[in-house]
Design a protein around this motif. Structure first.
Motif, PDB file in Angstrom:
ATOM      1  N   PRO A   1       1.040  -1.080   0.570  1.00 22.82           N
ATOM      2  CA  PRO A   1       0.114  -0.407  -0.111  1.00 22.82           C
ATOM      3  C   PRO A   1       0.708   1.550   0.297  1.00 22.82           C
ATOM      4  O   PRO A   1       1.927   1.312   0.814  1.00 22.82           O
ATOM      5  N   GLU A   2       0.617   1.697  -1.058  1.00 19.21           N
ATOM      6  CA  GLU A   2       0.885   3.530  -0.823  1.00 19.21           C
ATOM      7  C   GLU A   2       0.611   4.487   0.286  1.00 19.21           C
ATOM      8  O   GLU A   2       0.085   4.582   0.072  1.00 19.21           O
ATOM      9  N   LEU A   3       0.484   4.333   1.086  1.00 16.55           N
ATOM     10  CA  LEU A   3       0.855   5.078   1.838  1.00 16.55           C
ATOM     11  C   LEU A   3       1.659   6.071   2.871  1.00 16.55           C
ATOM     12  O   LEU A   3       3.051   4.914   3.460  1.00 16.55           O
TER      13      LEU A   3
ATOM     14  N   PRO B   1      -1.855   2.277  -4.728  1.00 15.59           N
ATOM     15  CA  PRO B   1      -2.826   2.821  -3.693  1.00 15.59           C
ATOM     16  C   PRO B   1      -3.400   2.243  -3.320  1.00 15.59           C
ATOM     17  O   PRO B   1      -3.780   0.752  -4.254  1.00 15.59           O
ATOM     18  N   VAL B   2      -4.188   1.760  -2.457  1.00 17.40           N
ATOM     19  CA  VAL B   2      -4.764   1.125  -1.480  1.00 17.40           C
ATOM     20  C   VAL B   2      -5.866   0.178  -2.228  1.00 17.40           C
ATOM     21  O   VAL B   2      -5.748  -0.612  -2.323  1.00 17.40           O
TER      22      VAL B   2
ATOM     23  N   LEU C   1      -4.457  -2.012  -4.702  1.00 15.11           N
ATOM     24  CA  LEU C   1      -3.898  -2.404  -4.110  1.00 15.11           C
ATOM     25  C   LEU C   1      -5.145  -4.326  -3.681  1.00 15.11           C
ATOM     26  O   LEU C   1      -5.279  -4.709  -4.739  1.00 15.11           O
ATOM     27  N   TYR C   2      -5.828  -3.653  -3.572  1.00 16.68           N
ATOM     28  CA  TYR C   2      -7.268  -4.365  -2.819  1.00 16.68           C
ATOM     29  C   TYR C   2      -7.900  -5.433  -4.474  1.00 16.68           C
ATOM     30  O   TYR C   2      -8.074  -6.532  -4.166  1.00 16.68           O
TER      31      TYR C   2
ATOM     32  N   VAL D   1      -2.155  -7.227   3.057  1.00 17.02           N
ATOM     33  CA  VAL D   1      -3.310  -6.055   2.840  1.00 17.02           C
ATOM     34  C   VAL D   1      -3.595  -6.119   4.483  1.00 17.02           C
ATOM     35  O   VAL D   1      -3.573  -7.678   5.323  1.00 17.02           O
TER      36      VAL D   1
ATOM     37  N   THR E   1     -10.985   2.224   2.716  1.00 12.94           N
ATOM     38  CA  THR E   1     -10.283   1.356   2.555  1.00 12.94           C
ATOM     39  C   THR E   1     -10.003   1.334   4.894  1.00 12.94           C
ATOM     40  O   THR E   1     -10.408   0.119   4.936  1.00 12.94           O
TER      41      THR E   1
ATOM     42  N   SER F   1      -8.468   9.543   1.070  1.00 11.44           N
ATOM     43  CA  SER F   1      -7.310   9.855   2.108  1.00 11.44           C
ATOM     44  C   SER F   1      -7.351  10.047   3.268  1.00 11.44           C
ATOM     45  O   SER F   1      -8.543  11.509   3.721  1.00 11.44           O
TER      46      SER F   1
END
Length: 263
Positions: A39-41, A78-79, A82-83, A101, A150, A171
């Motif tokens: 995840p891009e966080l 981005p989350v 990804l899912y 995840v 998410t 976000s």
């Protein structure tokens, strides 16, 4: 033509065909590439100045790959994407996709296959200045709370338990900006992510009381078609071993401590 010359000529003519056949066989048996999605966080997965992926979950993923002896491409996504990538159906003999995840996994991503626990992450509610939030039960009366799409996946039990009025936001930064403008009275999510985003956007002075409301488990997971791949069992065993040894928790603690101090 003498028998000897005829034999030599036959062998020469056979060589290209033989080489071509070997090349085709090699192409057919070449291993399929493997992707590991992160995840891009903030804190969890970010791109450095050199363009390389870095962060807590990136380091955990690399540790698992190293222990498993498997080479793969680690990608930041981005989350939500990804899912979606992990839940998407694809041929069983195609690209193998793994990812890190949060669980529980809910619709529309139920097809994702959890493989091994990698860490537990505290989820908190942070109120804006002037709003009392001394205990989780205060969330019943706190008013609208910003939660990412998410984040809602992991926070459903807490949302239902405390009857929280949720404002879904794209976000954490968007949620914090709404907090600063009084459009929501709290934000919920991973504590260190909230702190880092607030610090990087000069919003720290907007944060007030905070309480832990839940814990999100992060799992190494895969797409449905990859469930029975040989690599899957190897990666699962590697992740489970690293978790038992405390290595994955040590990586998490190090990154969370850095986030807390701003170092």
């Amino acid at each position: 033509m003498t028998p000897t010359r005829r034999t030599i000529l036959s062998l020469l003519l056979a060589l290209p065909a033989s080489g071509m056949t070997s090349g085709i066989a090699a192409a057919q048996t070449a291993p399929q590439p493997i992707r590991v999605l992160v995840p891009e966080l903030p804190v969890l997965g970010e791109r450095g100045a050199d363009g390389e992926a870095r962060g807590l979950v990136v380091e955990q993923a690399q540790a698992i790959l190293d222990r498993a002896g498997i080479r793969a491409t680690i990608e930041l996504l981005p989350v939500v994407r990804l899912y979606a990538e992990l839940a998407r159906e694809r041929p069983s003999d195609g690209l193998k996709i793994y990812g890190m995840v949060g669980v529980p996994i809910r619709e529309p991503y139920k097809a994702i296959v959890p493989l091994a626990l990698t860490m537990g992450v505290p989820l908190v509610a942070v109120a804006r200045q002037g709003v009392t939030l001394a205990k989780p039960d205060d969330l019943r009366a706190v008013g609208p709370v910003a939660v990412t799409a998410t984040g809602t996946q992991a926070l459903v039990p807490a949302i239902q338990q405390y009857g929280i009025t949720v404002q879904t936001v794209p976000s954490t930064l968007n949620g914090l900006r709404m907090l600063a403008h009084g459009r929501v009275n709290a934000v919920m999510g991973i504590s260190s992510v909230i702190d880092v985003v607030a610090r990087e956007n000069n919003l720290t002075d907007q944060l007030g009381d905070r309480v832990q409301v839940s814990t999100m488990e992060a799992w190494l997971s895969c797409d449905p078609a990859t469930r029975d791949a040989p690599e899957t069992a190897i990666l699962r065993d590697a992740a489970e071993a690293l978790y038992r040894e405390g290595r994955l928790d040590a990586i998490a603690r190090q990154h969370f401590q850095k986030a807390a101090t701003g170092s």
